[in-house]
Design an enzyme around this catalytic site. Structure first.
Site, PDB file in Angstrom:
ATOM      1  N   TYR A   1       6.285  16.772   4.244  1.00  0.00           N
ATOM      2  CA  TYR A   1       6.010  15.821   3.188  1.00  0.00           C
ATOM      3  C   TYR A   1       4.814  16.156   2.301  1.00  0.00           C
ATOM      4  CZ  TYR A   1       9.503  13.277   5.769  1.00  0.00           C
ATOM      5  OH  TYR A   1      10.674  12.931   6.398  1.00  0.00           O
TER       6      TYR A   1
ATOM      7  N   PHE B   1       7.284   2.224  11.767  1.00  0.00           N
ATOM      8  CA  PHE B   1       8.541   2.007  11.068  1.00  0.00           C
ATOM      9  C   PHE B   1       9.210   3.324  10.698  1.00  0.00           C
ATOM     10  CE2 PHE B   1       5.049   2.036   8.117  1.00  0.00           C
ATOM     11  CZ  PHE B   1       5.480   2.738   7.008  1.00  0.00           C
TER      12      PHE B   1
END
Length: 401
Positions: A126, A401
């Site tokens: 990322y 999450f």
């Protein structure tokens, strides 16, 4: 929305749910249990999905929701929380993830959110999209047979053993108080609370259902298991608002009967080791990232938090993936920042990743500079920038999450 050769990216629909589930199971190497079906889609509705489609087959996916996250200074900011990022193993290295993130970032910018955040399963992917590790945590294992508290460690008491069903309201209230004063922690939505309290089988990984310890200013959720001829207590979540609550909860956890090892994940600045006569008892088993962040709007993000020291500088922010970069005048007085684009020459220069790493206070600007990731010619300018961004406490992730 976007395309790469034969693959296009579009919004997800309820008709895509089964295919998305299959893609995520393949990507993350697990199977959702039947006891999770009623909770799936609660926190991240399928209508917020983006899917990469080749023909009639879904080969890539992301989903998001707007989160409220505490930032330094006990303020909050609205951020885009991204989850469920997966590309089919048959379609890797085709630019699908890049196109998904182009569409995801376009949506985030249209929503006017200054940050995008997520928890990552891999650490090498990322950075190219402008993300950096923003919150860290340390996993520990403690041999309870060697534990001895210092004579100066308080024994406040006040901890009770409760059932999960009877503790819902108190746990939620304590978490909310903790979240509002902890940088990096998010407001937990009702759907996520429901999933936690359902205590589904997959989350247990062969251990017991959750045990609950409650204090007026804290709680601990833990499980029991047996591995390699050792009895283990694994702390699922511990939140303490005061030093007394922290000490009281750990005294109970480390004194549990028939437990050889207590495992937990703690913040970078957790004082647990200082409570014991032998700090080596708190054995580090892993140190890693819990939250990644990307600044989507530099002025909006930098003016949302507060700072430790005054500052008057110009920063050049390079954004290789979007167009959020540029030169910005940053002026801080009494903790409050003003930030706007400028034509003035920069004093410090860095990629936008660096701002994500600095934002919640997990890293020092001087460390990034030592790694040649901040360019600055004047050491005094770096010291001033470092002092402004430093925080009193290490940030913590609220819920994964």
């Amino acid at each position: 929305m976007a395309s790469t050769k034969s693959v296009c990216v579009r919004a997800g629909t309820p008709a895509d749910s089964a295919a998305i589930t299959g893609l995520q199971e393949a990507g993350f190497g697990m199977r959702y249990g039947s006891d999770e079906s009623e909770f799936r889609g609660g926190t991240f509705p399928v209508e917020r999905s983006l899917v990469a489609v080749e023909g009639d087959r879904i080969v890539g996916h992301t989903v998001d929701r707007t989160m409220t996250i505490t930032v330094p200074g006990d303020r909050t900011v609205r951020a885009c929380g991204v989850s469920g990022v997966a590309v089919a193993p048959t379609h890797r290295r085709r630019g699908i993830l890049r196109e998904l993130y182009r569409a995801q970032h376009a949506r985030t910018e249209a929503d006017g959110l200054p940050l995008t955040v997520f928890t990552a399963s891999e650490g090498t992917i990322y950075g190219r999209f402008g993300y950096e590790v923003a919150v860290l945590a340390t996993s520990i294992a403690i041999d309870t047979r060697r534990v001895e508290f210092r004579s100066t460690t308080p024994d406040p008491g006040g901890v009770t053993l409760e059932t999960l069903a009877d503790s819902v309201a108190r746990i939620r209230e304590i978490y909310q108080r903790w979240q509002t004063v902890t940088a990096g922690a998010q407001v937990r939505p009702d759907a996520e609370w429901d999933l936690l309290f359902a205590d589904v089988e997959r989350h247990r990984q062969g251990a017991t259902t959750l045990f609950v310890l409650l204090h007026a200013d804290g709680y601990a959720l833990y499980r029991r298991s047996r591995r390699e001829n050792r009895d283990i207590a694994s702390v699922r979540e511990l939140r303490a608002l005061t030093c007394d609550a922290h000490a009281a909860l750990w005294r109970v956890l480390l004194g549990l009967d028939l437990v050889d090892t207590v495992e937990a994940e703690i913040a970078e600045d957790d004082p647990l080791g200082y409570l014991l006569t032998d700090p080596r008892t708190v054995r580090l088993t892993h140190r890693g990232d819990t939250l990644w962040a990307r600044v989507m709007d530099v002025p909006a993000a930098l003016t949302a938090r507060t700072y430790r020291a005054d500052l008057d500088t110009v920063v050049a922010v390079h954004d290789p993936f979007r167009e959020a970069g540029g030169n910005f005048a940053l002026r801080i007085r009494d903790g409050i920042a003003e930030c706007e684009p400028t034509t003035r020459s920069p004093i410090l220069a860095f990629d936008i990743n660096v701002l994500g790493g600095l934002y919640f206070g997990a890293h020092r600007a001087s460390t990034f500079a030592a790694a040649h990731r901040i360019t600055v010619e004047d050491p005094a300018a770096l010291r001033a920038f470092d002092a402004a961004f430093t925080t009193d406490r290490a940030p913590q992730l609220g819920w994964a999450f």
